[in-house]
Scaffold this active site. Sequence first.
Site, short mmCIF file in Angstrom:
data_model
loop_
_atom_site.label_atom_id
_atom_site.label_comp_id
_atom_site.label_asym_id
_atom_site.label_seq_id
_atom_site.Cartn_x
_atom_site.Cartn_y
_atom_site.Cartn_z
N LYS A 254 98.29 3.85 81.62
CA LYS A 254 97.30 4.81 81.13
C LYS A 254 95.90 4.48 81.63
O LYS A 254 95.06 5.35 81.77
CB LYS A 254 97.32 4.84 79.60
CG LYS A 254 98.59 5.45 79.06
CD LYS A 254 98.39 5.92 77.61
CE LYS A 254 99.69 6.41 77.03
NZ LYS A 254 100.41 5.40 76.24
N ARG A 255 95.68 3.19 81.86
CA ARG A 255 94.34 2.77 82.33
C ARG A 255 94.02 3.36 83.71
O ARG A 255 92.88 3.39 84.12
CB ARG A 255 94.26 1.25 82.40
CG ARG A 255 93.59 0.65 81.18
CD ARG A 255 93.91 -0.81 81.07
NE ARG A 255 95.32 -0.97 80.76
CZ ARG A 255 96.08 -2.00 81.13
NH1 ARG A 255 95.57 -2.94 81.86
NH2 ARG A 255 97.34 -2.07 80.78
#
Length: 491
Positions: A254-255
Site C-alpha cells: 500500500k505504501r
Amino acid sequence: MSVRVRFAPSPTGFLHVGGARTALFNWLFARHHGGAMVLRVEDTDVARERPEYREAITKAFEWLGIDFDEGPGKGGPFGPYTQRERIPMYQAKARELLDRELVYPCFCTPKDEDATAQDDEPEQSNAARCQCRYLSAPERAEKSRALQGEVPALRFAVDQSRSYAVDDMVRGHVVYPPGQVEDFIITKQGLQPLYNFAAVIDDHAMEITHVIRGEEHLANTPKQNVLYDAFGWAPPAYAHIPIILNMEGKKLSKRDGATSVADFQRLGYLPEALLNFIALLGWSPGDDREIMSRQDLIAAFDINPKRVQKSGAKFDTEKLAWMNGEYLKKAPLDELVEGTRVILALQPDAATLRTGRAHVAAVCDLLRERAKTLAELVEANRFFFEPGSIVPDPEAVTKRAGTPEAFERLALVRERLEAAQTWDVATLETAIRGLADERAGKAGEYIHPLRVAVTGHAVSPGIFQTLVVLGREVSLLRVAEFLDHREALSA
Ligand code: GLU
C-alpha cells in the site's frame, strides 16, 4: 474432467492489484479451457471483515469485466459460497479428524493461535513452542476441564519423520524435507475453522480442479495436501504465481501509492488497459505482443513454466501509463466519457463544472491522443470544464501575453472573434490568420495571447478546436476578462 477454478478473497480489504491478478489468471484459465469460475468468499475472520469491502470487491470485478459462473448471489450446485454459511460442514470434518486421532487438542493461548491464521512464520515458531502433542492423557483432561466444555483448538499431527512434496504447474516438484511442515491449527477454540482447513474442504466440495494463487500460499500447500491425504481425497493441480514487486524490486504494498483496482479507476485508467497490464504480471504469451485484447488473452492464456515466470513480476507504472495511453486512443468515445465523468464527479468543485455528456465527449475526442490517463486529462485541462472565468498561469502570461503589443493584438483578435458569423474551426482559423496577414504579422503572435486568455496555459491542443469545444460564449468571456484584467494592471 472439465476445468473448475476459484477465486477466494477474504473481504478484509479492497481488491488489490495482486488479488485482481490472481482472479484474472483463474478467469483466463477457465475461459481458455471452457471451464467454470467460482467465487468463494472466505469470511471466517469476522473481526477484520467489513461489508463495504465485499461490495467494493464485487464492483471492482464488474468494472474489470471479470465474471463468475458460481458464487454468492449467483448460485451454483456446490453452494453456499460464503464460508460463514459452511461452518457446520467444517466442524463435522474437524470432529471426524479428532475421532480418528489425526489432530490433537492444543491449549496454547488463543493469542498464539491467532498468529497461526494464515501467516506461516509465526506458526512455525508457535508450533515449535507448542508441546500439546506430547501431553499425557491426564494432562489433557486437566487442561480440557479449564475450558469448561469449550472444544480446544485442534492441531494436525503432521508426520515429522517424512518429507512432503508439492507438484506445481509453475515451480515443478517442490520438496519439504522432514520436519519442515509443522503441525498446524485446523480449528481455533470452539471449532472455528482456519484458512488451510476450510479451503481444502471447500476446494474438494466445489470440485475445484486447479488452484491458481499467489506464491505466498506455496508454504500452505503441503499442509493442505496432508489434509487431502487424511480425507482420502485427490488434491487439485496447483499453480503458484509470482509475487508482484514495486519499481525498487520490493514487494508491492500500500505504501507504493495506488494499489487497489478502485485507485486505478479513480486515476482514470481504462479497465481494458489495467486488465491487459495485470495479465502480463508474471505471464507472457510467448511472443512479443504486449497490447492484447480480452479475446487475445483468453486465446493465448495457459499456465506452464514457459508462460509463467517464477521470479517476481515488476509493477512498472510507466508501462501501465503507456499502455493506458494506447487504449485511450482506441477506446469507444462513450467509455472515455463515462470514465471522465466519474473523475469529474470526484472533484471538490464538481457541482460547478461543465460535465454534460456532449461537452465531455467533445473534450475527450480532442484530448484522447495526448493523455495517458483520464485523471491527467482532467487535471491538465481543467479550463475545458470550468464554467466561465479562469485564472491564467502567471508564467504563461509573462511568456506569451505580457507585452503591450501582445495585449493590442489580443484586442484585435477579440474583434474578429466577435465578428465571426459561425463558430467553427474553418471560420475562426480564416479570421485569425487573415488578421495576421493583413498586419503582416505571424499567426503565432496573435494565437499565443489568445491561447493564454482562453486556456490559461502557454500550450494547449489546437487553438481553433479548443475555441470550438469551449464555445463562443465562454471563449469571448475569457478574452474579455483577460483584457479587462490587464488594463486594470497597467492603469
Ligand atoms: N482467502 C485466501 C486469500 O485471500 C485464499 C487463498 C487461496 O487461494 O487458497 O489469500
